[in-house]
Design a protein around this motif. Structure first.
Motif, PDB file in Angstrom:
ATOM      1  N   TYR A  35      -4.306   5.523   9.347  1.00  0.00           N
ATOM      2  CA  TYR A  35      -3.818   6.739   9.773  1.00  0.00           C
ATOM      3  C   TYR A  35      -2.427   6.784  10.328  1.00  0.00           C
ATOM      4  CZ  TYR A  35      -8.289   9.119   8.514  1.00  0.00           C
ATOM      5  OH  TYR A  35      -9.635   9.660   7.857  1.00  0.00           O
ATOM      6  N   PHE A  91      -2.548   4.768  13.612  1.00  0.00           N
ATOM      7  CA  PHE A  91      -3.937   4.396  13.936  1.00  0.00           C
ATOM      8  C   PHE A  91      -4.709   3.728  12.813  1.00  0.00           C
ATOM      9  CE2 PHE A  91      -4.381   6.716  17.718  1.00  0.00           C
ATOM     10  CZ  PHE A  91      -3.704   7.707  17.796  1.00  0.00           C
ATOM     11  N   MET A  97     -20.491   3.258   6.937  1.00  0.00           N
ATOM     12  CA  MET A  97     -20.872   4.396   6.227  1.00  0.00           C
ATOM     13  C   MET A  97     -22.460   4.191   5.943  1.00  0.00           C
ATOM     14  SD  MET A  97     -18.549   6.485   5.786  1.00  0.00           S
ATOM     15  CE  MET A  97     -16.616   6.476   5.939  1.00  0.00           C
ATOM     16  N   PHE A 106     -11.724   4.596  16.264  1.00  0.00           N
ATOM     17  CA  PHE A 106     -10.151   4.562  16.053  1.00  0.00           C
ATOM     18  C   PHE A 106      -9.752   3.783  17.371  1.00  0.00           C
ATOM     19  CE2 PHE A 106      -8.171   7.717  13.409  1.00  0.00           C
ATOM     20  CZ  PHE A 106      -9.351   8.743  13.189  1.00  0.00           C
ATOM     21  N   GLY A 107      -8.792   2.685  16.794  1.00  0.00           N
ATOM     22  CA  GLY A 107      -8.074   2.076  17.959  1.00  0.00           C
ATOM     23  C   GLY A 107      -6.995   3.066  18.698  1.00  0.00           C
ATOM     24  N   GLU A 108      -6.481   2.351  19.679  1.00  0.00           N
ATOM     25  CA  GLU A 108      -5.641   3.315  20.554  1.00  0.00           C
ATOM     26  C   GLU A 108      -4.280   3.618  20.055  1.00  0.00           C
ATOM     27  OE1 GLU A 108      -7.722   3.519  24.441  1.00  0.00           O
ATOM     28  OE2 GLU A 108      -7.171   4.333  22.473  1.00  0.00           O
TER      29      GLU A 108
ATOM     30  N   TYR B  32     -19.664  17.571   4.885  1.00  0.00           N
ATOM     31  CA  TYR B  32     -19.627  17.574   6.225  1.00  0.00           C
ATOM     32  C   TYR B  32     -18.563  17.857   7.177  1.00  0.00           C
ATOM     33  CZ  TYR B  32     -18.336  12.629   5.792  1.00  0.00           C
ATOM     34  OH  TYR B  32     -17.258  11.946   5.653  1.00  0.00           O
ATOM     35  N   GLN B  34     -16.593  16.734  10.947  1.00  0.00           N
ATOM     36  CA  GLN B  34     -16.859  16.153  12.284  1.00  0.00           C
ATOM     37  C   GLN B  34     -15.645  16.776  13.181  1.00  0.00           C
ATOM     38  OE1 GLN B  34     -16.316  12.031  11.608  1.00  0.00           O
ATOM     39  NE2 GLN B  34     -17.834  11.753  10.040  1.00  0.00           N
ATOM     40  N   TYR B  36     -13.768  15.465  16.697  1.00  0.00           N
ATOM     41  CA  TYR B  36     -13.222  14.727  17.599  1.00  0.00           C
ATOM     42  C   TYR B  36     -12.492  15.093  18.682  1.00  0.00           C
ATOM     43  CZ  TYR B  36     -14.081  11.404  13.861  1.00  0.00           C
ATOM     44  OH  TYR B  36     -14.839  10.504  12.604  1.00  0.00           O
ATOM     45  N   GLY B  43      -6.401   6.986  20.871  1.00  0.00           N
ATOM     46  CA  GLY B  43      -7.188   7.358  19.695  1.00  0.00           C
ATOM     47  C   GLY B  43      -8.151   8.531  19.719  1.00  0.00           C
ATOM     48  N   PRO B  44      -8.371   9.070  18.701  1.00  0.00           N
ATOM     49  CA  PRO B  44      -9.466  10.145  18.663  1.00  0.00           C
ATOM     50  C   PRO B  44     -10.823   9.453  18.770  1.00  0.00           C
ATOM     51  CG  PRO B  44      -7.889  10.487  16.742  1.00  0.00           C
ATOM     52  CD  PRO B  44      -7.662   9.269  17.307  1.00  0.00           C
ATOM     53  N   PHE B  46     -14.904  10.380  18.510  1.00  0.00           N
ATOM     54  CA  PHE B  46     -15.974  10.955  17.811  1.00  0.00           C
ATOM     55  C   PHE B  46     -16.824  11.884  18.619  1.00  0.00           C
ATOM     56  CE2 PHE B  46     -18.922  12.503  14.401  1.00  0.00           C
ATOM     57  CZ  PHE B  46     -20.277  12.207  14.885  1.00  0.00           C
ATOM     58  N   LEU B  49     -20.974  15.531  14.259  1.00  0.00           N
ATOM     59  CA  LEU B  49     -21.243  15.648  12.991  1.00  0.00           C
ATOM     60  C   LEU B  49     -22.044  16.732  12.412  1.00  0.00           C
ATOM     61  CD1 LEU B  49     -21.053  12.884  10.060  1.00  0.00           C
ATOM     62  CD2 LEU B  49     -22.693  14.781  10.087  1.00  0.00           C
ATOM     63  N   ARG B  51     -23.786  18.673   8.770  1.00  0.00           N
ATOM     64  CA  ARG B  51     -23.833  18.728   7.388  1.00  0.00           C
ATOM     65  C   ARG B  51     -23.834  19.884   6.862  1.00  0.00           C
ATOM     66  NH1 ARG B  51     -24.547  13.044   6.149  1.00  0.00           N
ATOM     67  NH2 ARG B  51     -25.535  12.078   7.712  1.00  0.00           N
ATOM     68  N   LEU B  89     -10.043  17.954  17.375  1.00  0.00           N
ATOM     69  CA  LEU B  89      -9.631  17.747  15.918  1.00  0.00           C
ATOM     70  C   LEU B  89     -10.988  17.922  15.091  1.00  0.00           C
ATOM     71  CD1 LEU B  89      -7.727  14.375  16.387  1.00  0.00           C
ATOM     72  CD2 LEU B  89      -6.721  16.742  15.971  1.00  0.00           C
ATOM     73  N   ALA B  95     -17.420  12.191   0.262  1.00  0.00           N
ATOM     74  CA  ALA B  95     -17.271  10.893  -0.105  1.00  0.00           C
ATOM     75  C   ALA B  95     -17.066  10.228   1.301  1.00  0.00           C
ATOM     76  CB  ALA B  95     -16.491  10.727  -1.219  1.00  0.00           C
ATOM     77  N   ARG B  96     -16.026   9.296   1.039  1.00  0.00           N
ATOM     78  CA  ARG B  96     -15.963   8.515   2.457  1.00  0.00           C
ATOM     79  C   ARG B  96     -14.574   8.659   3.070  1.00  0.00           C
ATOM     80  NH1 ARG B  96     -19.379   6.588  -1.167  1.00  0.00           N
ATOM     81  NH2 ARG B  96     -20.825   4.961  -0.578  1.00  0.00           N
ATOM     82  N   GLN B  97     -14.073   9.800   2.656  1.00  0.00           N
ATOM     83  CA  GLN B  97     -12.691  10.124   3.342  1.00  0.00           C
ATOM     84  C   GLN B  97     -12.736  11.422   4.000  1.00  0.00           C
ATOM     85  OE1 GLN B  97      -9.129  10.086   0.784  1.00  0.00           O
ATOM     86  NE2 GLN B  97     -10.122   9.384  -0.768  1.00  0.00           N
ATOM     87  N   LEU B  98     -12.043  11.219   5.175  1.00  0.00           N
ATOM     88  CA  LEU B  98     -11.899  12.378   6.167  1.00  0.00           C
ATOM     89  C   LEU B  98     -10.405  12.981   6.370  1.00  0.00           C
ATOM     90  CD1 LEU B  98     -13.684  11.359   9.327  1.00  0.00           C
ATOM     91  CD2 LEU B  98     -14.519  13.047   7.827  1.00  0.00           C
ATOM     92  N   PHE B 100      -7.836  15.547   8.478  1.00  0.00           N
ATOM     93  CA  PHE B 100      -8.290  15.999   9.726  1.00  0.00           C
ATOM     94  C   PHE B 100      -7.303  17.254   9.711  1.00  0.00           C
ATOM     95  CE2 PHE B 100     -10.207  13.266  12.550  1.00  0.00           C
ATOM     96  CZ  PHE B 100     -10.304  12.146  11.907  1.00  0.00           C
TER      97      PHE B 100
END
Lengths: 115, 110
Positions: A35, A91, A97, A106-108, B32, B34, B36, B43-44, B46, B49, B51, B89, B95-98, B100
């Protein structure tokens, strides 16, 4: 677990130089995401991998950007040549999953400044 | 095009009150949502979550709701503390993408 590890944390470079950002995901995670975060555009997905294979790179802004994941424990994001508008925090995040969802770890971040 | 928006850029509240943050989505139906938390220079992280078939989710002082009719999620922090000050956030998933939202910066005043 050490979490997602990114390097470098800060990078200052001059326009036209090559930049390589590195990421080590959490062991056992099968998804890896890159990201970019800026004040103007927020968090934008650039590319993501599943089991080391790039699945969707539609967020990569230009051909100057490339990403690789040679194995399950390492990924790189490369910008060549870099431009001032690439300045942002990058990031890396990983996830495992389940039921088509998964929290991202996430990393920093790597703060990139291109002069 | 798909959009996810967080109404407030910044929210200031008094310690002990309930903070309520809003997330709206348009032109799609996420499977769903989420939430953060992001602290400066980090970093963000979590938090929760929820659904599409769930109305409400709780975790300690946090509560999230998901209203598919209003196309909205609300995030509540009860008995807020100065340590809750951060940017929050929301992210929508399919699917498998978020994707923000831009975030809401919460400041809890002592």
């Amino acid at each position: 677990d050490a979490g997602v590890i990114q390097s470098p944390r800060h990078e200052v470079t001059e326009m036209g130089q090559e930049v390589t950002l590195r990421c080590k995901p959490i062991s056992g995670h099968d998804y890896l995401f890159w990201y970019r975060q800026t004040m103007m555009r927020g968090l934008e997905l650039l590319i993501y991998f599943n089991n080391n294979v790039p699945i969707d790179d539609s967020g990569m802004p230009e051909d100057r950007f490339s990403a690789k994941m040679p194995n399950a424990s390492f990924s790189t994001l490369k910008i060549q040549p870099s431009e001032p508008r690439d300045s942002a925090v990058y990031f890396c995040a990983s996830s495992r999953m389940t039921r088509n969802t998964g929290e991202l770890f996430f990393g920093e971040g790597s703060r990139l400044t291109v002069l | 095009s798909q959009k996810i928006e967080q109404n407030s850029e910044a929210l200031n509240i008094q310690e002990g009150k309930t903070a309520t943050l809003t997330c709206n989505y348009t032109n799609y139906s996420p499977a769903y949502l989420q939430w953060y938390r992001q602290d400066p220079g980090r970093g963000p992280v979590f938090l929760l979550l929820i659904r599409e078939n769930e109305k409400e989710k709780r975790k300690e002082r946090l509560k999230v709701t998901f209203d598919t009719t209003l196309k909205q999620s609300l995030f509540h922090i009860t008995a807020s503390q100065p340590a809750d000050s951060a940017t929050y956030l929301c992210a929508s998933g399919s699917a498998r993408q978020l994707t923000f939202g831009s975030g809401t910066q919460l400041t809890v005043l002592p």
